[in-house]
Design a protein around this motif. Structure first.
Motif, PDB file in Angstrom:
ATOM      1  N   ASP A  37       0.872  -1.184   0.000  1.00 55.85           N
ATOM      2  CA  ASP A  37       0.000   0.000   0.000  1.00 55.85           C
ATOM      3  C   ASP A  37       0.911   1.236   0.000  1.00 55.85           C
ATOM      4  O   ASP A  37       2.069   1.153   0.389  1.00 55.85           O
ATOM      5  CB  ASP A  37      -0.922   0.023   1.224  1.00 55.85           C
ATOM      6  N   GLU A  75      -6.081  -3.798  -5.240  1.00 54.95           N
ATOM      7  CA  GLU A  75      -7.321  -3.013  -5.248  1.00 54.95           C
ATOM      8  C   GLU A  75      -8.511  -3.800  -4.745  1.00 54.95           C
ATOM      9  O   GLU A  75      -9.341  -3.265  -4.005  1.00 54.95           O
ATOM     10  CB  GLU A  75      -7.592  -2.455  -6.640  1.00 54.95           C
ATOM     11  N   SER A  76      -8.610  -5.084  -5.129  1.00 56.52           N
ATOM     12  CA  SER A  76      -9.777  -5.835  -4.655  1.00 56.52           C
ATOM     13  C   SER A  76      -9.603  -6.193  -3.175  1.00 56.52           C
ATOM     14  O   SER A  76     -10.587  -6.274  -2.427  1.00 56.52           O
ATOM     15  CB  SER A  76     -10.063  -7.063  -5.521  1.00 56.52           C
ATOM     16  N   ALA A  99     -10.603  -2.987  -1.427  1.00 53.76           N
ATOM     17  CA  ALA A  99     -12.045  -2.746  -1.590  1.00 53.76           C
ATOM     18  C   ALA A  99     -12.840  -3.621  -0.631  1.00 53.76           C
ATOM     19  O   ALA A  99     -13.803  -3.173   0.004  1.00 53.76           O
ATOM     20  CB  ALA A  99     -12.462  -3.007  -3.033  1.00 53.76           C
TER      21      ALA A  99
END
Ligand code: WAQ
Ligand code: MG
Ligand code: MG
Ligand code: MG
Length: 247
Positions: free
Chosen positions: A132, A233-234, A237
């Motif tokens: 990240d 990203e998933s 999310a």
């Protein structure tokens, strides 16, 4: 249901350099909104890390049909006599969960030197590379909480564990353990008086370790170790957006 979350800092908002004091999140029915808001404000104001002068409370409605219902991870406790022994044990568990020695060392170094981390750091479980790019903000898991029935049942089964802190950490660890690409989590608090931490994953559950830092130490945080094939990203999310209710 409503997602309620709080973050508090001293010396202004986090994004303007304020020192992180406390955060918290839960998922509650409408009837409990006001009581929950009061509890979170008290948590921010009566915190051992300092005197908050910035408190943000966010409330969002969550659609019932979007809830993912999960059973809490099984809890076990490893009693250790010292921080050295605690970190050694944590490292051994993490290796068994599939985290490399190198990634473990990087994760532990990060936690022992982070006093102002607000979320979790995401590390590749093999290389230890940070994935990240969020600095001290990190990645925060939100939209999660106990169902009332679930909490009543769990706290009756494990009365010795039924403190708000442990109940809250178990919600977070359970949600995180079910994230795609998650290999393991490592956590100890940044609150100076709280020295018990944990390692967890989906298969082995939530393993508490009674000493992961010395009393008085304001360093701490969370590390989410993820697999090589991770789609960041998933993963993020799911943590930020999927609503999870513990049964
Ligand atoms: N998402 C991601 N990271 C978080 C979140 C979140 N929702 N909430 C807290 N963190 C990170 C952040 O860096 C905090 O500074 C750090 O974790 C520690 O949070 O006896 O009390 O609330 O079984 O201080 C675990 C052991 C206690 C409980 C953990 O953490 C037990 C604790 P704190
Ligand atoms: Mg906190
Ligand atoms: Mg907390
Ligand atoms: Mg804290």
């Amino acid at each position: 249901m409503y997602s309620v979350r709080m973050r508090a800092a001293e010396g202004g908002p986090h994004e303007q350099g304020g020192f992180h004091i406390s955060g918290g999140e839960t998922l509650v029915p409408k009837a409990l909104l006001e009581e929950t808001a009061r509890t979170l404000i008290q948590k921010a104001l009566k915190h051992s890390r300092g005197d908050a002068d910035f408190i943000q409370l966010t409330i969002e409605k969550v659609a019932e049909e979007e809830l993912l219902r999960l059973a809490p991870l099984a809890v076990s406790t490893v009693a250790v006599k010292s921080v050295e022994e605690g970190r050694l044990q944590a490292g051994e568990y993490l290796q068994r969960f599939g985290v490399s020695e190198k990634a473990i060392a990087i994760g532990m170094n990060l936690l022992q030197s982070s006093s102002n981390l607000r979320g979790a750091v995401v590390l590749n479980a093999r290389s230890g590379e940070r994935l990240d790019h969020r600095g001290m903000r990190g990645v925060r898991a939100t939209r999660m909480g106990w169902s009332r029935e679930g909490y009543v049942r769990w706290s009756a089964m494990y009365p010795e564990l039924a403190s708000p802190r442990i109940a809250e950490a178990l919600v977070l660890a359970t949600k995180v353990a079910h994230a795609p690409f998650l290999v393991a989590e490592l956590c100890w608090s940044d609150d100076p008086e709280y020295v018990t931490g944990y390692v967890s994953n989906r298969e082995k559950g939530y393993v508490r370790i009674t000493h992961l830092k010395e009393k008085g130490d304001m360093n701490g945080g969370r590390i989410f170790f993820v697999s090589d094939d991770s789609e960041l990203e998933s993963f993020i999310a799911y943590l930020e957006q999927k609503s999870v209710l513990l049964l």
